[in-house]
Design an enzyme around this catalytic site. Structure first.
Site, PDB file in Angstrom:
ATOM      1  N   TRP A  95      37.798  32.372   4.664  1.00 37.40           N
ATOM      2  CA  TRP A  95      38.180  32.611   6.052  1.00 37.40           C
ATOM      3  C   TRP A  95      39.016  33.877   6.174  1.00 37.40           C
ATOM      4  CZ3 TRP A  95      42.855  30.370   8.915  1.00 37.40           C
ATOM      5  CH2 TRP A  95      43.978  30.286   8.090  1.00 37.40           C
ATOM      6  N   ASP A  96      39.540  34.345   5.057  1.00 40.78           N
ATOM      7  CA  ASP A  96      40.278  35.610   5.042  1.00 40.78           C
ATOM      8  C   ASP A  96      39.491  36.701   5.762  1.00 40.78           C
ATOM      9  OD1 ASP A  96      40.952  33.877   2.835  1.00 40.78           O
ATOM     10  OD2 ASP A  96      42.145  35.496   1.983  1.00 40.78           O
ATOM     11  N   GLU A 102      47.414  23.694   3.133  1.00 41.45           N
ATOM     12  CA  GLU A 102      46.824  23.476   1.814  1.00 41.45           C
ATOM     13  C   GLU A 102      47.721  22.733   0.831  1.00 41.45           C
ATOM     14  OE1 GLU A 102      43.580  27.139   1.699  1.00 41.45           O
ATOM     15  OE2 GLU A 102      45.403  27.288   0.470  1.00 41.45           O
ATOM     16  N   LYS A 142      52.920  25.634   3.347  1.00 43.54           N
ATOM     17  CA  LYS A 142      52.559  26.812   2.564  1.00 43.54           C
ATOM     18  C   LYS A 142      52.531  28.074   3.411  1.00 43.54           C
ATOM     19  CE  LYS A 142      48.806  28.673  -0.295  1.00 43.54           C
ATOM     20  NZ  LYS A 142      47.472  28.399  -0.885  1.00 43.54           N
ATOM     21  N   GLN A 143      51.902  27.984   4.578  1.00 44.26           N
ATOM     22  CA  GLN A 143      51.691  29.163   5.417  1.00 44.26           C
ATOM     23  C   GLN A 143      51.489  28.706   6.858  1.00 44.26           C
ATOM     24  OE1 GLN A 143      47.711  30.969   4.872  1.00 44.26           O
ATOM     25  NE2 GLN A 143      47.282  29.263   3.504  1.00 44.26           N
TER      26      GLN A 143
END
Length: 585
Positions: free
Chosen positions: A175-176, A313, A409-410
Site C-alpha cells: 500500500w506504500d 500492525e 505502531k503508526q
C-alpha cells in the site's frame, strides 16, 4: 582532467531515453573494448555482433538484454549501453541496439544537455523552496528525486517499498505505493501515477481469482504483490527465539480500498475523469463488491469487518478496525456514485446501505474513534517511559507485550483523517490526535509524515514541524538503521504530502484545487509547484499573504469560494484565508 593514475567520470541514466545509460570519462591509461560488465555471480549469455557487445540475464524477476559500446579517443572514454526488459532473442538485441545507436549518434555532450533540460522541466513542475529551513528543503528535494526516479511514464510501473535504491522487501509492492507514493506523483508527474495504476489494472484478474478462492465476490489485492499479482507475503519471519507468524497477507485487507482510493486521487489531481468512467472503474467497483461480500450483518442492522489488521500492525485478528471500516465505507460510496450504468440500481443501493451500517468505532460522548473493538480494554502503557522515539516497539518490547498493550505502531485512526477526512465527524480529528498521538511510537517510517500533515491541518504547526523533520531525517541520518536496504520511499511520499497537503492545504476537489496554508512560524516563506488538471500551478506563502499562479486559468477553492483564474492573491485574517485579488499575473 583525470588525476594521475585515476579516472574522472560522469555517469547518468538518460531519463528521456529509458534504458540508455551513459558514462563519459577522462582517463589515464584506460583502454577501449572492454566487455559489458555484469554483477558477480549473475549467469548470463554474452556475445559480440555488429561492433557491439551484448549480454543477457534471465531470472524469476524477468529477463534483461543489454548491448554496449565503448571507445577511447585521446584519453577520453565514451561508453554507452542500452537495455530492454526482454528475453535474450535476436529481436531483443535489435531493439536495444537501435536505442543504443540512436544515443551514439547524439553523443555524450548532447545527451547530457538533454538530460539537464528534462530535469529542469521536472524540477519546475515539482518546485519546493523553504528559505528559512534549508535542511528541510534539501530533504524534501531528496525525497522528490527518489520519488521521480521510482516510476517511469510508459506502460506499467511497479513501485517497491524501497524504490530502486536497495533490495529491501525484494521490490514487492505494498500500500506504500498506492497511498504514499502515487499522490505525490499524481501532482508532479501524472503519467508516472497513471503507470502505477496500470500495474494494478494488469493484475486485477489475479485479485479477482483470489477473492473467488476465498469464496467472495469482487477483487482482493495482495498485501505484498510482485510480478504476477498473487500474494507473496511470507508466512513466517525469523526470530532469535522462535519463528514469528506473519498475518498481514491474510488480514491486512484495507489494501482493497487503498487501491480504489489511489485511482480516485489520480483522477482528482489530473482531471482525468475518463479513467474512472472507463478502464479504472473496476478498481473501485470490484473493491465494493468484495466489501459487500465480506461484511457481516448483525441482528441490530449494523455491519462488521472481522479478523483484520489495520495500519497499526501490532494487533492482529481484530474486529471493526476503524481505518479499515472507514475506508471500506468510502469505497462503497464511491462505487455507488461512479458505477451508474455499470452496476444495477439494486447493487448500488446495497452498497450505500452497507456503507451506512458499517461500525466505525466513533463515540459521540468523547468525540473519538476506538481503533478497534476492545482497544480501550488493553493494558495502558506510557510511552513517556521510553526515550528516543520513534522506535520499533515490537522489537524493543516483544510482540506479545505490544499485542496486549495500548501501543500503536503508526497512524491508524489518524490515517483515516489523512486520506478521507470527509468520512469522519467534524471535530473528531483533534480528539483522535489527543487520544492516539501519545500512544504512537512511530515504529514505521510511514508515520511521521502522516502525523505532520494532520497536525498542520489541526493548527498544531509546531508539533507538525517536529514530526516533519523526523520524517525528513529517516534516511539522511538512517534513524531506523535500515536505510542500507534502500530508502524508505513511502516515507518520502508522506513527507511530500505533509508539505503539500498539510502545510499548504493543497487538496484536489471537484470544485477546484483547495488552498489553505498553515505554515509553521519558523518558515517565514515557502513555495510549492504542482500540476493540477493539466496546468502548472505555483503557490507561494509569505506571512499573511499567499499567491497562486498558473500557466492557464484553473479553479481554485479558498475559504469556500471558487475562483477560476491564472493568478490570485490571498490574505489571511486569523486562521482563515480569503481571495483578495483575482487576475494577478
Amino acid at each position: 582532467a583525470a588525476p594521475a593514475g585515476g579516472i574522472a567520470s560522469l555517469r547518468f541514466a538518460a531519463v528521456a531515453r529509458p534504458g540508455v545509460v551513459v558514462r563519459g570519462a577522462a582517463a589515464d591509461g584506460l583502454r577501449g573494448g572492454t566487455p559489458l560488465a555484469l554483477p558477480d555471480g549473475v549467469a548470463a549469455s554474452r556475445g559480440r555482433e555488429a561492433g557491439l557487445s551484448w549480454a543477457a540475464t534471465r531470472g524469476t524477476g524477468g529477463a534483461i538484454t543489454a548491448v554496449a559500446r565503448q571507445q577511447v579517443r585521446g584519453g577520453q572514454v565514451e561508453r554507452m549501453a542500452a537495455y530492454v526488459a526482454q528475453p535474450p532473442t535476436a529481436g531483443a538485441r535489435a531493439s536495444a541496439a537501435a536505442a543504443l545507436r540512436e544515443a551514439l549518434d547524439r553523443g555524450v555532450g548532447p545527451l547530457l544537455a538533454e538530460q539537464r533540460e528534462h530535469w529542469a522541466r521536472q524540477w519546475e513542475d515539482s518546485h519546493v523552496a523553504i528559505p528559512d529551513d534549508p535542511d528541510s528543503e534539501l530533504a524534501l528535494r531528496l525525497a522528490l528525486f527518489h520519488l521521480l526516479g521510482s516510476a517511469g511514464e510508459q506502460g506499467e510501473a511497479a513501485v517497491g517499498a524501497r524504490g530502486l535504491s536497495g533490495p529491501g522487501y525484494r521490490g514487492h509492492v505494498f500500500w506504500d505505493a498506492d497511498v504514499f507514493v502515487l499522490p505525490a506523483l499524481a501532482a508532479v508527474r501524472p503519467r508516472s501515477a497513471r503507470a502505477m495504476l496500470e500495474y494494478r489494472l494488469r493484475r486485477l484478474g489475479a485479485a479477482r481469482e483470489r477473492a473467488r478462492a476465498e469464496g467472495r465476490a469482487g477483487a482482493r489485492f495482495p498485501w505484498e504483490s510482485g510480478r504476477d499479482g498473487t500474494e507473496i507475503t511470507p508466512d513466517w519471519a525469523p526470530d532469535p527465539v522462535r519463528p514469528v507468524a506473519i498475518l498481514t497477507g491474510e488480514q491486512e485487507v484495507h489494501i482493497v480500498a487503498d487501491v480504489a482510493w489511489a485511482a480516485c486521487r489520480y483522477a482528482a489531481w489530473t482531471g482525468d475523469r475518463s479513467f474512472l468512467a472507463g478502464r479504472g472503474l473496476p478498481l473501485v467497483v470490484e473493491g465494493a463488491r468484495y466489501w459487500a461480500d465480506r461484511a457481516r450483518w448483525d441482528g441490530s442492522g449494523r455491519a462488521h469487518l472481522e479478523g483484520v489488521i489495520g495500519p497499526d500492525e501490532y494487533h492482529s485478528g481484530v474486529s471493526d478496525n476503524a481505518f479499515t471500516n472507514v475506508m471500506a465505507r468510502w469505497n462503497l460510496r464511491a462505487a455507488a456514485s461512479l458505477a451508474a450504468g455499470r452496476a444495477s440500481a439494486d447493487e448500488r443501493a446495497a452498497w450505500s446501505r452497507l456503507a451506512g451500517a458499517l461500525v466505525d468505532g466513533y463515540d459521540p460522548a468523547t468525540g473519538t474513534h476506538e481503533q478497534f473493538t476492545g482497544f480501550g480494554e488493553l493494558e495502558p502503557f506510557s510511552l513517556g517511559d521510553l526515550a528516543g522515539r520513534p522506535f520499533a516497539a515490537d522489537v524493543l518490547l516483544g510482540p506479545e507485550v505490544v499485542g496486549r498493550a495500548q501501543i500503536v505502531k503508526q497512524a491508524d485512526v489518524v490515517m483515516a483523517h489523512h486520506l478521507v477526512p470527509d468520512e469522519l465527524p467534524a471535530g473528531s480529528l483533534e480528539a483522535d490526535l489527543d487520544r492516539y498521538l501519545p500512544l504512537t511510537c512511530h515504529g514505521s517510517s510511514l508515520s511521521p509524515g502522516v502525523h505532520a500533515s494532520v497536525l498542520a491541518r489541526a493548527g498544531r504547526s509546531a508539533e507538525a514541524l517536529r514530526l516533519f523533520r523526523v520524517g525528513a531525517r529517516i534516511d539522511l541520518d538512517d534513524l531506523a538503521r535500515t536505510t542500507g536496504a534502500g530508502v524508505h520511499l513511502a516515507g518520502m511520499g508522506g513527507l511530500w504530502q505533509a508539505y503539500a497537503q498539510g502545510f499548504f492545504g493543497l487538496v484536489p476537489t471537484p470544485d477546484g484545487l483547495q488552498v489553505d496554508p498553515r505554515l509553521p512560524e519558523e518558515w517565514g516563506r515557502a513555495e510549492l509547484g504542482v500540476r493540477f488538471g493539466g496546468s502548472r500551478v505555483r503557490v507561494s506563502v509569505e506571512g499573511a499573504t499567499a499567491r497562486v499562479v498558473a500557466d492557464r486559468a484553473v479553479p481554485v477553492l479558498v475559504g469556500g469560494r471558487t475562483a477560476r483564474s491564472r493568478g490570485l492573491v490571498l490574505r489571511r485574517v486569523g486562521p482563515a484565508w480569503s481571495i483578495e485579488k483575482e487576475g494577478v499575473p
